[in-house]
Design a protein around this motif. Structure first.
Motif, mmCIF file in Angstrom:
data_model
loop_
_atom_site.group_PDB
_atom_site.id
_atom_site.type_symbol
_atom_site.label_atom_id
_atom_site.label_comp_id
_atom_site.label_asym_id
_atom_site.label_seq_id
_atom_site.Cartn_x
_atom_site.Cartn_y
_atom_site.Cartn_z
ATOM 1 N N CYS A 16 -7.012 5.147 3.948
ATOM 2 C CA CYS A 16 -5.817 4.461 4.397
ATOM 3 C C CYS A 16 -5.703 3.129 3.622
ATOM 4 O O CYS A 16 -4.529 2.955 3.247
ATOM 5 C CB CYS A 16 -6.234 4.097 5.680
ATOM 6 S SG CYS A 16 -4.793 3.850 6.836
ATOM 7 N N HIS A 34 6.059 -1.477 8.734
ATOM 8 C CA HIS A 34 6.078 -0.801 10.151
ATOM 9 C C HIS A 34 7.508 -0.477 10.756
ATOM 10 O O HIS A 34 8.412 -1.459 10.236
ATOM 11 C CB HIS A 34 5.271 -1.847 10.978
ATOM 12 C CG HIS A 34 6.191 -3.259 11.112
ATOM 13 N ND1 HIS A 34 5.678 -4.304 10.094
ATOM 14 C CD2 HIS A 34 6.937 -3.681 11.749
ATOM 15 C CE1 HIS A 34 6.415 -5.202 10.457
ATOM 16 N NE2 HIS A 34 7.440 -5.043 11.326
ATOM 17 N N VAL A 81 -5.840 -10.379 7.627
ATOM 18 C CA VAL A 81 -6.970 -9.904 7.137
ATOM 19 C C VAL A 81 -6.586 -8.493 6.932
ATOM 20 O O VAL A 81 -5.790 -7.581 7.387
ATOM 21 C CB VAL A 81 -7.895 -9.849 8.290
ATOM 22 C CG1 VAL A 81 -9.391 -9.087 8.175
ATOM 23 C CG2 VAL A 81 -8.207 -11.004 8.857
ATOM 24 N N LEU A 83 -7.867 -4.687 4.330
ATOM 25 C CA LEU A 83 -9.037 -3.970 3.834
ATOM 26 C C LEU A 83 -8.743 -3.778 2.294
ATOM 27 O O LEU A 83 -9.763 -3.723 1.572
ATOM 28 C CB LEU A 83 -9.282 -2.658 4.669
ATOM 29 C CG LEU A 83 -10.372 -1.930 4.469
ATOM 30 C CD1 LEU A 83 -11.680 -2.908 4.807
ATOM 31 C CD2 LEU A 83 -10.673 -0.818 5.243
ATOM 32 N N ASN A 84 -7.449 -3.722 1.990
ATOM 33 C CA ASN A 84 -7.381 -3.308 0.445
ATOM 34 C C ASN A 84 -7.099 -4.873 -0.352
ATOM 35 O O ASN A 84 -6.374 -5.535 -0.255
ATOM 36 C CB ASN A 84 -6.050 -2.810 0.362
ATOM 37 C CG ASN A 84 -5.657 -2.290 -0.974
ATOM 38 O OD1 ASN A 84 -5.939 -3.031 -2.034
ATOM 39 N ND2 ASN A 84 -5.112 -1.005 -1.163
ATOM 40 N N GLY A 109 -11.232 -7.817 4.683
ATOM 41 C CA GLY A 109 -11.846 -7.845 5.786
ATOM 42 C C GLY A 109 -11.336 -6.490 6.587
ATOM 43 O O GLY A 109 -10.208 -5.795 6.514
ATOM 44 N N ASP A 110 -12.238 -6.055 7.376
ATOM 45 C CA ASP A 110 -12.220 -4.623 8.316
ATOM 46 C C ASP A 110 -11.771 -5.188 9.512
ATOM 47 O O ASP A 110 -12.467 -6.018 10.129
ATOM 48 C CB ASP A 110 -13.464 -3.877 8.036
ATOM 49 C CG ASP A 110 -13.331 -2.658 8.738
ATOM 50 O OD1 ASP A 110 -12.184 -2.507 9.628
ATOM 51 O OD2 ASP A 110 -14.197 -1.697 8.711
ATOM 52 N N GLU A 127 0.302 -4.935 13.407
ATOM 53 C CA GLU A 127 1.514 -4.035 13.417
ATOM 54 C C GLU A 127 1.165 -2.580 12.801
ATOM 55 O O GLU A 127 0.884 -2.734 11.468
ATOM 56 C CB GLU A 127 2.670 -4.959 12.885
ATOM 57 C CG GLU A 127 3.109 -6.045 13.493
ATOM 58 C CD GLU A 127 4.241 -6.705 12.738
ATOM 59 O OE1 GLU A 127 5.442 -6.741 13.439
ATOM 60 O OE2 GLU A 127 3.988 -7.082 11.890
ATOM 61 N N CYS A 178 -0.070 6.929 10.109
ATOM 62 C CA CYS A 178 -0.129 6.297 11.318
ATOM 63 C C CYS A 178 0.110 7.308 12.501
ATOM 64 O O CYS A 178 0.943 6.956 13.629
ATOM 65 C CB CYS A 178 0.882 5.374 11.398
ATOM 66 S SG CYS A 178 0.398 3.841 10.362
HETATM 67 C C1 LIG Z 1 1.105 0.653 7.965
HETATM 68 S S1 LIG Z 1 0.515 -0.535 7.119
HETATM 69 C C2 LIG Z 1 0.914 -1.954 8.106
HETATM 70 C C3 LIG Z 1 0.931 -3.474 7.243
HETATM 71 C C4 LIG Z 1 1.472 -4.461 8.070
HETATM 72 N N1 LIG Z 1 0.649 -4.510 9.286
HETATM 73 C C5 LIG Z 1 2.680 -4.433 8.336
HETATM 74 O O1 LIG Z 1 3.130 -4.118 9.347
HETATM 75 O O2 LIG Z 1 3.640 -4.897 7.340
HETATM 76 C C6 LIG Z 1 -1.272 -0.347 7.593
HETATM 77 C C7 LIG Z 1 -2.222 -1.320 6.937
HETATM 78 O O3 LIG Z 1 -3.159 -1.415 7.508
HETATM 79 C C8 LIG Z 1 -4.542 -1.456 6.616
HETATM 80 N N2 LIG Z 1 -5.698 -0.800 7.323
HETATM 81 C C9 LIG Z 1 -6.011 0.044 7.497
HETATM 82 N N3 LIG Z 1 -7.400 0.184 8.037
HETATM 83 C C10 LIG Z 1 -7.946 -1.028 7.932
HETATM 84 C C11 LIG Z 1 -8.882 -1.839 8.399
HETATM 85 N N4 LIG Z 1 -9.896 -1.374 9.091
HETATM 86 N N5 LIG Z 1 -9.089 -3.232 8.510
HETATM 87 C C12 LIG Z 1 -7.881 -3.718 8.011
HETATM 88 N N6 LIG Z 1 -6.764 -3.372 7.391
HETATM 89 C C13 LIG Z 1 -6.800 -2.097 7.384
HETATM 90 C C14 LIG Z 1 -4.088 -0.848 5.350
HETATM 91 O O4 LIG Z 1 -4.545 -1.058 4.190
HETATM 92 C C15 LIG Z 1 -2.541 -1.110 5.373
HETATM 93 O O5 LIG Z 1 -2.238 -2.460 4.632
#
Ligand SMILES: C[S@@+](CC[C@H](N)C(=O)[O-])C[C@H]1O[C@@H](n2cnc3c(N)ncnc32)[C@H](O)[C@@H]1O
Length: 276
Positions: A16, A34, A81, A83-84, A109-110, A127, A178
């Motif tokens: 992801c 989003h 926070v 993950l990437n 972070g996760d 989000e 998603c």
């Molecule tokens: C659909 S994007 C949404 C990004 C942001 N919240 C926005 O609305 O602009 C999903 C994000 O979740 C991050 N992600 C997925 N799993 C995660 C985790 N376990 N911990 C932190 N980030 C995570 C992905 O790398 C990606 O950047």
């Protein structure tokens, strides 16, 4: 329940995070990672009653658009926070370019193991990402842990009717997009409540998802006509993406997919929840 085979939890999370760092995703999503874009983020900030100077944690902060908006438009101090690591670098650079480096920081972070101490935040936002976390109960418990008593959490996310999706929207690609592990509104509410949070708002914003899907489809068709080489360079399989967007559009049209905004509060005392 049977369905397409999925990788184990840690690999799902890595897939992801890797997907959202790719050029193909930036090309298809543009600025809005989003549904509802900045308008829905502002609505979420309003429902959370954010005040200037409050510390807000943006979970799964992606390109950092929301963190910058919360700092510039709502006066928040924001920790994103994500993950990437490459998304974190890009988000930090964008915040510095906007002159927000003092008020916005990003950590790798996760969501299921937040790199933050207890009671660190006035508000937590997440989000369009909670649906992708394999262990949603642990992530919700982490939101509650880092919130100070009386603090609020707000999520916006894809909702799904149980059994309402075709098999093609149940595999890894749909998980990353998603969809595959999206839940009904009632499930999200129950997960937050089980983490000790008290739900305050629960609203449907299905229109935001419909609009996002049609924007992606329109953008893809426009690029296919005007700049197909750019799509090839970014590694976009145009027909496959169009097929999935069509399936998702059908699922939103018949109510199998939607989008929700939910806020919840961490009680001042743990006993407050038991008493309510
Ligand atoms: C659909 S994007 C949404 C990004 C942001 N919240 C926005 O609305 O602009 C999903 C994000 O979740 C991050 N992600 C997925 N799993 C995660 C985790 N376990 N911990 C932190 N980030 C995570 C992905 O790398 C990606 O950047």
């Amino acid at each position: 329940m049977s369905g397409p085979e999925l990788p184990a939890a840690e690999e799902l999370k890595s897939c992801c995070a890797a997907a959202y760092g790719q050029d193909a995703v930036a090309l298809l999503l543009g600025e809005a990672y989003h549904p509802g874009g900045q308008a829905l983020t502002n609505r979420l900030a309003g429902a959370l009653e954010l005040r200037s100077g409050q510390h807000v944690v943006d979970i799964a902060s992606g390109p950092g658009t929301t963190a910058r908006l919360l700092a510039s438009g709502h006066g928040a101090e924001v920790t994103g926070v994500e993950l990437n690591p490459s998304s974190v670098d890009a988000a930090q650079r964008a915040a510095a370019q906007d002159g927000l480096a003092e008020r916005v920081r990003f950590l790798v972070g996760d969501a299921e193991r937040l790199p933050l101490p207890d009671d660190a935040a006035d508000a937590v936002l997440c989000e369009c990402a909670f649906c992708t976390f394999p262990d949603k109960a642990t992530a919700a418990a982490e939101f509650a842990r880092v919130l100070e008593p009386g603090g609020r959490v707000g999520i916006t996310d894809v909702t799904a009717r149980p059994g309402g999706l075709p098999d093609e929207l149940s595999g890894l690609t749909a998980w990353v997009a998603c969809i595959a592990d999206a839940r009904p509104m009632a499930d999200y509410r129950a997960i937050l409540e089980e983490a000790g949070l008290r739900v305050r708002h629960a609203q449907d914003h299905d229109e935001a998802l419909r609009n996002m899907i049609s924007t992606i489809e329109a953008r893809l068709k426009f690029l296919r006509m005007t700049d197909p080489a750019r799509l090839t360079r970014a590694g976009v399989d145009v027909e496959a993406v169009l097929h999935h967007t069509r399936l998702a559009a059908e699922a939103t049209a018949d109510g199998a997919l939607g989008y929700a905004l939910i806020t919840a509060e961490k009680p001042l005392h743990a006993a407050d929840l038991d008493a309510s």
